[in-house]
Design a protein around this motif. Sequence first.
Motif, PDB file in Angstrom:
ATOM      1  N   GLN A 111      20.451  22.091  -4.249  1.00 19.05           N
ATOM      2  CA  GLN A 111      20.616  20.823  -4.953  1.00 19.05           C
ATOM      3  C   GLN A 111      20.278  20.909  -6.434  1.00 19.05           C
ATOM      4  O   GLN A 111      20.661  20.038  -7.209  1.00 19.05           O
ATOM      5  CB  GLN A 111      19.750  19.743  -4.295  1.00 19.05           C
ATOM      6  CG  GLN A 111      20.086  19.521  -2.828  1.00 19.05           C
ATOM      7  CD  GLN A 111      21.562  19.236  -2.612  1.00 19.05           C
ATOM      8  OE1 GLN A 111      22.140  18.387  -3.291  1.00 19.05           O
ATOM      9  NE2 GLN A 111      22.195  19.954  -1.697  1.00 19.05           N
ATOM     10  N   SER A 112      19.541  21.957  -6.818  1.00 21.14           N
ATOM     11  CA  SER A 112      19.054  22.005  -8.190  1.00 21.14           C
ATOM     12  C   SER A 112      18.928  23.441  -8.662  1.00 21.14           C
ATOM     13  O   SER A 112      18.662  24.352  -7.878  1.00 21.14           O
ATOM     14  CB  SER A 112      17.678  21.320  -8.237  1.00 21.14           C
ATOM     15  OG  SER A 112      16.952  21.710  -9.363  1.00 21.14           O
ATOM     16  N   ALA A 114      16.532  24.525 -10.119  1.00 22.43           N
ATOM     17  CA  ALA A 114      15.130  24.913  -9.894  1.00 22.43           C
ATOM     18  C   ALA A 114      14.970  25.789  -8.651  1.00 22.43           C
ATOM     19  O   ALA A 114      13.976  26.494  -8.521  1.00 22.43           O
ATOM     20  CB  ALA A 114      14.255  23.664  -9.772  1.00 22.43           C
TER      21      ALA A 114
END
Length: 175
Positions: A111-112, A114
Amino acid sequence: MLNSLPDLAKAALEHVVRYQLPFSISHHALSPGLLLFQEQQAGTFVTLKHQAELRGCIGTIQPAQTSILQEVIANAVSAGTQDPRFTPVSLSELESLTYSVSVLHEPEEIQSIAALDPSQYGVIVSTARKRGLLLPQLEGITDAEQQVFYARQKAGILPYEAVSLSRFKVDFYGE
């Protein structure tokens, strides 16, 4: 006897460049360790280097062949003869090439940014029509932002275009 995936990649490309004929594996020429790959499927990337400089790299995210062995053969030949960034490998270059093979694990959507770590994961950046991939542990790629930037660039995805991200691990085999 072929003892490793890079040995197989080298044998396949050398055969095609030398004889201009397709390469086929004799299972008698494979070490027991390589025979294990005969029953498995996965995407692979074959990277060729000449004097430590990239000379070709082609691969598949998902398997396109019946086994990892066949995947490596197809991608080795493509890396040496069809990478659009380079002219086809010549007979005189064969002795100076080094080979590495990356066997891809199944990609997982994230999703990211990160969730990325370029030392551990490769990245796939996708839109509806374009897709770019960068393998993990590439020289000069030190953070996730750089990794996504170059994957976008490879695919021709503009900075403002929305993308989905996937990450994957690899098993790396080098000479």
